[in-house]
Every structure is written in structure tokens, then in C-alpha cells.
Write a protein that holds these residues in place. Structure first.
Motif, PDB file in Angstrom:
ATOM      1  N   GLU A   1     -16.156  44.090  90.770  1.00  0.00           N
ATOM      2  CA  GLU A   1     -16.625  43.469  89.540  1.00  0.00           C
ATOM      3  C   GLU A   1     -17.766  44.290  88.938  1.00  0.00           C
ATOM      4  OE1 GLU A   1     -17.889  39.312  89.810  1.00  0.00           O
ATOM      5  OE2 GLU A   1     -18.571  39.627  87.749  1.00  0.00           O
ATOM      6  N   THR A   2     -18.668  44.719  89.809  1.00  0.00           N
ATOM      7  CA  THR A   2     -19.779  45.551  89.342  1.00  0.00           C
ATOM      8  C   THR A   2     -19.261  46.807  88.665  1.00  0.00           C
ATOM      9  OG1 THR A   2     -20.921  44.839  91.319  1.00  0.00           O
ATOM     10  CG2 THR A   2     -21.950  46.594  90.048  1.00  0.00           C
ATOM     11  N   VAL A   3     -18.355  47.488  89.355  1.00  0.00           N
ATOM     12  CA  VAL A   3     -17.864  48.755  88.821  1.00  0.00           C
ATOM     13  C   VAL A   3     -17.121  48.537  87.504  1.00  0.00           C
ATOM     14  CG1 VAL A   3     -16.262  50.649  89.238  1.00  0.00           C
ATOM     15  CG2 VAL A   3     -17.751  49.854  91.061  1.00  0.00           C
ATOM     16  N   LEU A   4     -16.342  47.463  87.438  1.00  0.00           N
ATOM     17  CA  LEU A   4     -15.536  47.239  86.236  1.00  0.00           C
ATOM     18  C   LEU A   4     -16.346  46.703  85.065  1.00  0.00           C
ATOM     19  CD1 LEU A   4     -12.137  45.762  87.415  1.00  0.00           C
ATOM     20  CD2 LEU A   4     -12.502  47.797  86.031  1.00  0.00           C
ATOM     21  N   ALA A   5     -17.304  45.816  85.352  1.00  0.00           N
ATOM     22  CA  ALA A   5     -17.889  45.047  84.251  1.00  0.00           C
ATOM     23  C   ALA A   5     -19.340  45.374  83.945  1.00  0.00           C
ATOM     24  CB  ALA A   5     -17.751  43.558  84.550  1.00  0.00           C
ATOM     25  N   ARG A   6     -20.087  45.912  84.896  1.00  0.00           N
ATOM     26  CA  ARG A   6     -21.503  46.071  84.632  1.00  0.00           C
ATOM     27  C   ARG A   6     -21.759  47.086  83.520  1.00  0.00           C
ATOM     28  NH1 ARG A   6     -24.855  47.907  89.540  1.00  0.00           N
ATOM     29  NH2 ARG A   6     -24.085  49.944  88.889  1.00  0.00           N
ATOM     30  N   GLU A   7     -22.437  46.630  82.508  1.00  0.00           N
ATOM     31  CA  GLU A   7     -22.805  47.534  81.418  1.00  0.00           C
ATOM     32  C   GLU A   7     -23.793  48.548  81.962  1.00  0.00           C
ATOM     33  OE1 GLU A   7     -23.007  47.409  77.774  1.00  0.00           O
ATOM     34  OE2 GLU A   7     -21.457  45.912  77.434  1.00  0.00           O
ATOM     35  N   GLY A   8     -23.558  49.784  81.643  1.00  0.00           N
ATOM     36  CA  GLY A   8     -24.505  50.796  82.076  1.00  0.00           C
ATOM     37  C   GLY A   8     -24.492  51.014  83.561  1.00  0.00           C
ATOM     38  N   GLY A   9     -23.381  50.631  84.198  1.00  0.00           N
ATOM     39  CA  GLY A   9     -23.265  50.851  85.627  1.00  0.00           C
ATOM     40  C   GLY A   9     -23.609  52.273  86.016  1.00  0.00           C
ATOM     41  N   PHE A  10     -23.133  53.213  85.240  1.00  0.00           N
ATOM     42  CA  PHE A  10     -23.349  54.596  85.618  1.00  0.00           C
ATOM     43  C   PHE A  10     -24.170  55.349  84.578  1.00  0.00           C
ATOM     44  CE2 PHE A  10     -18.978  53.229  86.568  1.00  0.00           C
ATOM     45  CZ  PHE A  10     -19.217  52.873  87.876  1.00  0.00           C
ATOM     46  N   THR A  11     -23.961  54.999  83.351  1.00  0.00           N
ATOM     47  CA  THR A  11     -24.482  55.888  82.330  1.00  0.00           C
ATOM     48  C   THR A  11     -25.328  55.171  81.298  1.00  0.00           C
ATOM     49  OG1 THR A  11     -22.497  55.543  81.059  1.00  0.00           O
ATOM     50  CG2 THR A  11     -22.523  57.423  82.537  1.00  0.00           C
ATOM     51  N   GLY A  12     -25.395  53.868  81.359  1.00  0.00           N
ATOM     52  CA  GLY A  12     -26.209  53.148  80.406  1.00  0.00           C
ATOM     53  C   GLY A  12     -25.427  52.457  79.320  1.00  0.00           C
ATOM     54  N   LYS A  13     -24.176  52.853  79.094  1.00  0.00           N
ATOM     55  CA  LYS A  13     -23.490  52.274  77.955  1.00  0.00           C
ATOM     56  C   LYS A  13     -22.094  51.763  78.244  1.00  0.00           C
ATOM     57  CE  LYS A  13     -23.130  54.600  73.993  1.00  0.00           C
ATOM     58  NZ  LYS A  13     -23.433  55.694  73.068  1.00  0.00           N
ATOM     59  N   VAL A  14     -21.453  52.386  79.218  1.00  0.00           N
ATOM     60  CA  VAL A  14     -20.026  52.143  79.339  1.00  0.00           C
ATOM     61  C   VAL A  14     -19.722  51.338  80.611  1.00  0.00           C
ATOM     62  CG1 VAL A  14     -19.510  54.256  80.615  1.00  0.00           C
ATOM     63  CG2 VAL A  14     -17.798  53.301  79.093  1.00  0.00           C
ATOM     64  N   THR A  15     -18.697  50.501  80.548  1.00  0.00           N
ATOM     65  CA  THR A  15     -18.280  49.784  81.749  1.00  0.00           C
ATOM     66  C   THR A  15     -17.039  50.439  82.334  1.00  0.00           C
ATOM     67  OG1 THR A  15     -16.776  48.349  80.563  1.00  0.00           O
ATOM     68  CG2 THR A  15     -19.061  47.616  80.721  1.00  0.00           C
ATOM     69  N   GLY A  16     -16.757  50.108  83.582  1.00  0.00           N
ATOM     70  CA  GLY A  16     -15.563  50.637  84.214  1.00  0.00           C
ATOM     71  C   GLY A  16     -14.311  50.219  83.470  1.00  0.00           C
ATOM     72  N   PHE A  17     -14.369  49.020  82.920  1.00  0.00           N
ATOM     73  CA  PHE A  17     -13.222  48.530  82.181  1.00  0.00           C
ATOM     74  C   PHE A  17     -12.956  49.383  80.941  1.00  0.00           C
ATOM     75  CE2 PHE A  17     -11.147  45.684  79.142  1.00  0.00           C
ATOM     76  CZ  PHE A  17     -10.043  45.328  79.885  1.00  0.00           C
ATOM     77  N   ASN A  18     -14.048  49.743  80.234  1.00  0.00           N
ATOM     78  CA  ASN A  18     -13.909  50.640  79.079  1.00  0.00           C
ATOM     79  C   ASN A  18     -13.271  51.961  79.469  1.00  0.00           C
ATOM     80  OD1 ASN A  18     -15.005  49.064  77.148  1.00  0.00           O
ATOM     81  ND2 ASN A  18     -17.069  49.898  77.328  1.00  0.00           N
ATOM     82  N   MET A  19     -13.756  52.490  80.586  1.00  0.00           N
ATOM     83  CA  MET A  19     -13.245  53.784  81.031  1.00  0.00           C
ATOM     84  C   MET A  19     -11.767  53.679  81.356  1.00  0.00           C
ATOM     85  SD  MET A  19     -16.209  55.648  83.201  1.00  0.00           S
ATOM     86  CE  MET A  19     -16.656  54.451  84.406  1.00  0.00           C
ATOM     87  N   MET A  20     -11.383  52.550  81.947  1.00  0.00           N
ATOM     88  CA  MET A  20      -9.983  52.356  82.296  1.00  0.00           C
ATOM     89  C   MET A  20      -9.128  52.325  81.025  1.00  0.00           C
ATOM     90  SD  MET A  20      -8.569  49.577  84.929  1.00  0.00           S
ATOM     91  CE  MET A  20      -8.021  50.357  86.413  1.00  0.00           C
ATOM     92  N   LEU A  21      -9.656  51.652  80.014  1.00  0.00           N
ATOM     93  CA  LEU A  21      -8.953  51.587  78.743  1.00  0.00           C
ATOM     94  C   LEU A  21      -8.792  52.988  78.142  1.00  0.00           C
ATOM     95  CD1 LEU A  21      -7.991  49.024  77.261  1.00  0.00           C
ATOM     96  CD2 LEU A  21      -9.921  49.339  75.697  1.00  0.00           C
ATOM     97  N   ASN A  22      -9.864  53.768  78.185  1.00  0.00           N
ATOM     98  CA  ASN A  22      -9.796  55.135  77.667  1.00  0.00           C
ATOM     99  C   ASN A  22      -8.787  55.975  78.442  1.00  0.00           C
ATOM    100  OD1 ASN A  22     -11.695  54.723  75.681  1.00  0.00           O
ATOM    101  ND2 ASN A  22     -13.408  55.365  76.969  1.00  0.00           N
ATOM    102  N   SER A  23      -8.770  55.815  79.755  1.00  0.00           N
ATOM    103  CA  SER A  23      -7.802  56.544  80.572  1.00  0.00           C
ATOM    104  C   SER A  23      -6.386  56.164  80.166  1.00  0.00           C
ATOM    105  CB  SER A  23      -7.987  56.217  82.054  1.00  0.00           C
ATOM    106  OG  SER A  23      -9.177  56.752  82.529  1.00  0.00           O
ATOM    107  N   MET A  24      -6.202  54.869  79.915  1.00  0.00           N
ATOM    108  CA  MET A  24      -4.886  54.371  79.526  1.00  0.00           C
ATOM    109  C   MET A  24      -4.469  54.983  78.184  1.00  0.00           C
ATOM    110  SD  MET A  24      -2.799  52.585  81.153  1.00  0.00           S
ATOM    111  CE  MET A  24      -3.166  51.204  82.176  1.00  0.00           C
ATOM    112  N   ILE A  25      -5.408  55.012  77.239  1.00  0.00           N
ATOM    113  CA  ILE A  25      -5.106  55.590  75.922  1.00  0.00           C
ATOM    114  C   ILE A  25      -4.735  57.058  76.069  1.00  0.00           C
ATOM    115  CG2 ILE A  25      -6.119  56.262  73.701  1.00  0.00           C
ATOM    116  CD1 ILE A  25      -7.784  53.647  73.887  1.00  0.00           C
ATOM    117  N   LEU A  26      -5.503  57.770  76.883  1.00  0.00           N
ATOM    118  CA  LEU A  26      -5.214  59.188  77.095  1.00  0.00           C
ATOM    119  C   LEU A  26      -3.854  59.365  77.772  1.00  0.00           C
ATOM    120  CD1 LEU A  26      -5.894  62.192  77.187  1.00  0.00           C
ATOM    121  CD2 LEU A  26      -7.324  61.777  79.172  1.00  0.00           C
ATOM    122  N   GLY A  27      -3.597  58.592  78.823  1.00  0.00           N
ATOM    123  CA  GLY A  27      -2.345  58.737  79.562  1.00  0.00           C
ATOM    124  C   GLY A  27      -1.130  58.414  78.712  1.00  0.00           C
TER     125      GLY A  27
END
Lengths: 306, 280
Positions: free
Chosen positions: B55-81
């Protein structure tokens, strides 16, 4: 691997009947060609052009310096060290990934029942992204928590990935081979299963020793597959391992083993050395072209297609 | 002929162990707490913190970088794929159709123009490619993420090979029926190519999802980060923290490999068909 005919230009593609239209084929080709020109030929030409220029670091234009960038690259002992590592890395990764993939394919081919299960269990690692594989590899080789470090300690080997050049190289090769085994396994297994039963039976009558039968009958039949995989594996080791290397050295290339592609990236994006990076790109292009020509001319000649 | 021996199974089982184990360990370890991992190392047992970590990895805002959640990244990966796979199929089918089914001047020139792209991967011309993207103002856009990756002709050669194997009689029959190039393409060739398209979709989706170098260069805006790109970020954030978030790093790696692995396992028949039955 029957479908792997040599490319003979559009002659081979010709159908007996074709459409003739003054503009339609160009319309169908246009999107692909447009993208290729903008994102392939333009940057490639630009790489060649900027390799002859020295870019001002503050963006005030550039000066033509002829072959200076190339001379700088080729005079540098660091570059040759990296080139040497790249060659060794590529050779080892290719060899082990092919050898292990072939071994597993031969064994899976021999096992009739359970074949599908083994196949499923062995191929899925193919789908893992190189940086994800790199991250898992880093953890397994981690000083504090890595089981492989502990394992090596039993033998008196204190693995220090990230600190020791040799150890880091070792870990990189292990991860890169691990990631590539499934690909080779799939192709070798399909190649093996494409060999007709009659051929195997004839071979079994002619030759008692299983090992000799493999060397003299089965392996030559697999040669086209192996040749194709050789090219793919070399390309993989040279380029696709970028993610593994980047994750494992974490931008600290200084004392770590890196490949030529990583050096292009470091000099271009970290060092802002546009000319030098471009010259390296061009050298790399030449290496790839020479390799390709070499592979087709010298190795493929020894391969017999049925 | 096929004498199955114990040794064969032993070798295969060792192979399976080596291929499967690291990922199982990665997953199991990701369910432990960071401090626990730090103390006891990697683990093969269930740690019981699965839900929290993921849950932390997927949902926490700024988990890694301050702005993006894991869920956002997953969506971007999906768009790219998906974007890459669909783009590849459309472009390659059209180009292969022109090459195989039309007689026109300059055909062989175009063939070679396309063929040469197979020789040089994107990695050797990264810096100039990046400059071109800058000049076109395509950095930090989905277009910039996807379209330059399309500039290689792998797909075209898959389809070219496939179209060549389609019997000539089909075209003859279609022409007798009065079908033009468009009708033949849509009513005959596209339906015939369905399994080929599926196979290529799977391969290209995995390829697109797994892209690393190009997204790393193209996206500085964290809103465009993909999961695979995020792996580097989480490793950089580590530096300086007391106890590295091993669990989150593992969880991110597991998330990043999940969709492509599921697709390859579920559709392995098509996947293998696509890989083995044509030129690469």
C-alpha cells in the motif's frame, strides 16, 4: 526455427500477384518512414556531425575540431580498459547464457512428461526488466543481507559488490546470464522439438553414444538457431544490460566495471561531453556494423540450413 | 528413444530453482519490515506486512521522489507498454503490406532504409536522440516516451515474414471478387494475422514496459516516471538513510515485473510462437 530464411531484399518478398498503385504503397510506408527518419536517421547523422565538433560547455556554439574527439577517445587508456571489459563481459555472458540455455533445453526435450511445467517455470524470467533483475541481484550480493555473499564466505571469498572491481563484474555477469537464460532456452527447445523423429531414430541406430550423437547430429541441426541466438546474445550483452549495470553501479562509474554503452551515457549526460560522447557513439556504431558483417560473412557460411 | 533419467530431472530442477528462487525470495522478503530485513537478511518466510508495504509503495505520495505514487508509475508503464505495442503493430503491418503486396519503384531502397534500423539499437545514439527530442519539445510527454522507440523495424520484419507465407491464391481470389487493396487488407489480411498480432502484442508490450534507458533520459518530470524507471529513484533515495527500505525496494521490483510476467505466463503459447516462428 524454420522460418529464418536469409533476407534477400524485396525480391524474396515478391508475390506472384501484386497490386500496382501509384501512391498507395507510399501512403502505407509513410508513417514508418517518417518515424525512422526523424528518430533514427536524423539522430544518427547528428551523432556523426557532432563527433567532429567541440561543444562549448556554456552553449555558445561549437568549433570544428576534425578528428580530435576520436583521437582523444582512442588515446585514452580508460577507454581501452572499458572496451576490454566490454569484450570479456560480452563473451562470458553470451557463452554462459547459451550453454546453460542449451543444457536445460536438451534436458527438457528429453523429458516428455513435465515438459510443459518445466517450460513455464523456466521462461517467465524473460519478462523481468533488466533493472528489476539488477535490483534483485544487488540485494543477493548485498554486504549486509545478501545470501550469496554469505555463501561465498564459506569458501573464503569476501564479495564486495560496488567496492571491488572484480566482485562487481562477477555479480553483473551472474545477473545478466540469469536474465538471458530463458530466452535461449525457448529457442533451443523449439529448435530441438522441430527435429523430426525419423532423424533422431536414424541417428540412434548409427551412433550408440548419446553424447557423440548430440555433437555429430543434433548440434549441427541446431546450428541455425545457435547462430541466430549468438547475434541476439551479443546484442543483449552489449546494449540491453544497461539497466542491470546502471542499477548495480548507481552512477558511480569511477572504480566500477562498465560497458562502452554506459560510458557513452556517462560522458554525454553526466560529463556533458557532447563531442566525446558522439565520437564514442560513432565508434560503437562501427563496432556493431563490423560485428554484424563479420557474423553474416564468416559464421553463417559455416552454418547449414536445410 | 526418450529414456527419462533421474539426472535429467535433477538438472532441470536445479535450473528451475536458480530461475525461480531469487524472485520468490524477493517477494517473501518484501513482506517483512525493513529493520527485520536489516537484522536477519533475506527471507523465505512470510513476514506478514504485505498489505502495508504494498500500500505504501502504491499509494504514498512522494514515496520516492516527492510527487509521484507507485500507482501513477504503474499507469505510466501501462501507457508506454500498450502504446508501444499498438503503435508497433499498426506501423509494421502497414509497412509490411506495402513491401510485400505492392510493386512500386524504389521498393528495394525503402526496404533497406527500414532494414538498417535493425542494426543500430537506440542505445548507441542516445545523446543525439535526446537532442532531437529536445528540439521537438517532446521531453516529458507520452509521445516522446513512445514514438522514438517505434523507430526500429523489428515488427515490420515479423509481419513481412508472415505475409510472405500467406498463399497467393487468396489475393487472386480476392481480386477476382473485385476487392481493392484496402478491402483485401482489412477483410482478408487483418483477420488472418490475428494470432500473429497477439503474439507481437505480447512481445512488444513486455519490451515497452521494460524500457529503462529511454524513459530515464526522457522523463525528468516525476509525473511521467514508469515503474522500471522508479527503481533507479528508490535506489538513489537510499543513500543517506539509516536503514534502507529494502522491503519497499523489493515491493517495487515485484510490482514492476508483475504485469509482463503474468502476460508471458498466461499467453506463453502465443508468446513463444511470436518469438520462434519469424525473423527477429
Amino acid at each position: 526455427m524454420r522460418g529464418r530464411s536469409k533476407d534477400q531484399g524485396e525480391q524474396a518478398a515478391a508475390k506472384r500477384v501484386q497490386f500496382a498503385s501509384p501512391f498507395l504503397p507510399y501512403l502505407f510506408l509513410a508513417p514508418q518512414l517518417a518515424i525512422i527518419f526523424v528518430f533514427f536517421y536524423w539522430p544518427s547523422a547528428q551523432a556523426i556531425q557532432s563527433s567532429f565538433y567541440l561543444e562549448d560547455p556554456f552553449g555558445f556554439g561549437s568549433t570544428f575540431v576534425g578528428l580530435t574527439n576520436y583521437a582523444d577517445v582512442l588515446k585514452s587508456t580508460e577507454y581501452f580498459g572499458i572496451a576490454r571489459f566490454t569484450a570479456i563481459f560480452t563473451a562470458l555472458v553470451t557463452f554462459f547464457a547459451l550453454a546453460i540455455g542449451l543444457l536445460l533445453a536438451v534436458k527438457a526435450d528429453g523429458v516428455i512428461r513435465g515438459n510443459a511445467t518445466y517450460k513455464t517455470l523456466l521462461i517467465w524470467v524473460y519478462a523481468i526488466a533488466p533493472p528489476a533483475a539488477g535490483l534483485i541481484g544487488m540485494m543477493f550480493f548485498n554486504q549486509h543481507i545478501g545470501p550469496l555473499v554469505e555463501f561465498a564466505r564459506w569458501f573464503g571469498w569476501d564479495i564486495k559488490v560496488g567496492l571491488d572491481y572484480f566482485d562487481t563484474a562477477f555479480a553483473m555477469i551472474v545477473v545478466a546470464v540469469w536474465k538471458q537464460i530463458p530466452y535461449n532456452f525457448i529457442f533451443f527447445l523449439s529448435g530441438l522439438q522441430g527435429i523430426p523423429v525419423s532423424v533422431r531414430e536414424a541417428a540412434a541406430i548409427d551412433c550408440r553414444s548419446e553424447l557423440r550423437r548430440f555433437w555429430t547430429v543434433i548440434l549441427p541441426l541446431l546450428a541455425p538457431t545457435a547462430f541466430f541466438l549468438l547475434i541476439i546474445n551479443v546484442t543483449y550483452a552489449l546494449f540491453d544490460t544497461f539497466g542491470i549495470i546502471d542499477v548495480m553501479v548507481k552512477d558511480k562509474a569511477a572504480n566500477n566495471p562498465i560497458t562502452l554503452v554506459y560510458k557513452v551515457y556517462m560522458d554525454g549526460f553526466r560529463g556533458n561531453d557532447l563531442g566525446g560522447s558522439s565520437a564514442q557513439s560513432v565508434i560503437l556504431m562501427l563496432i556493431v556494423l563490423v560485428l554484424t558483417v563479420f557474423q553474416f560473412r564468416f559464421i553463417e557460411r559455416r552454418v547449414h540450413y536445410n | 528413444m526418450h529414456r527419462t533419467r533421474l539426472l535429467d530431472h535433477v538438472i532441470l530442477l536445479i535450473g528451475v530453482f536458480i530461475m525461480v528462487m531469487p524472485v520468490v525470495v524477493a517477494f517473501m522478503t518484501s513482506t517483512h519490515e525493513a529493520a527485520d530485513i536489516h537484522r536477519n537478511g533475506l527471507s523465505l518466510t512470510w513476514g506478514g506486512h504485505f498489505a502495508e508495504t504494498y500500500e505504501t509503495v502504491l499509494a504514498r505520495e512522494g514515496g520516492f521522489t516527492g510527487k509521484v505514487t507507485g500507482f501513477n508509475m504503474m499507469l505510466n508503464s501501462m501507457i508506454l507498454g500498450v502504446g508501444f505495442a499498438v503503435g508497433k503493430i499498426v506501423l509494421s503491418m502497414l509497412a509490411a503490406y506495402a513491401i510485400v503486396y505492392f510493386r512500386f519503384p524504389l521498393a528495394s531502397l525503402f526496404f533497406w532504409v527500414i532494414f538498417t534500423t535493425l542494426l543500430l539499437p537506440l542505445e548507441v545514439r542516445i545523446l543525439p536522440s535526446y537532442e532531437v527530442m529536445n528540439a521537438l519539445r517532446l521531453t516529458n510527454t507520452y509521445t516522446g516516451l513512445i514514438v522514438p522507440l517505434l523507430a526500429s523495424a523489428t515488427g515490420t520484419f515479423y509481419f513481412r515474414q508472415f505475409f510472405k507465407s500467406v498463399p497467393d491464391e487468396l489475393l487472386e481470389a480476392a481480386r477476382i471478387d473485385g476487392a481493392g487493396p484496402f478491402k483485401f487488407f482489412i477483410d482478408v489480411l487483418v483477420p488472418l494475422s490475428r494470432t500473429m498480432m497477439a503474439a507481437i502484442f505480447i512481445i512488444m508490450f513486455v519490451y515497452g514496459w521494460n524500457q529503462y534507458l529511454w524513459p530515464t533520459l526522457m522523463t525528468t518530470d516525476e509525473g511521467f516516471f514508469t515503474l522500471v524507471r522508479g527503481i533507479k529513484q528508490i535506489l538513489l533515495v537510499w543513500v543517506g538513510s539509516n536503514i534502507p527500505d529494502y522491503n519497499e525496494a523489493f515491493a517495487l521490483a515485484i510490482l514492476a515485473m508483475l504485469p509482463p510476467v503474468i502476460i508471458v505466463v498466461m499467453f506463453q503459447r502465443w508468446f513463444i510462437k511470436g518469438l520462434t516462428e519469424s525473423d527477429k
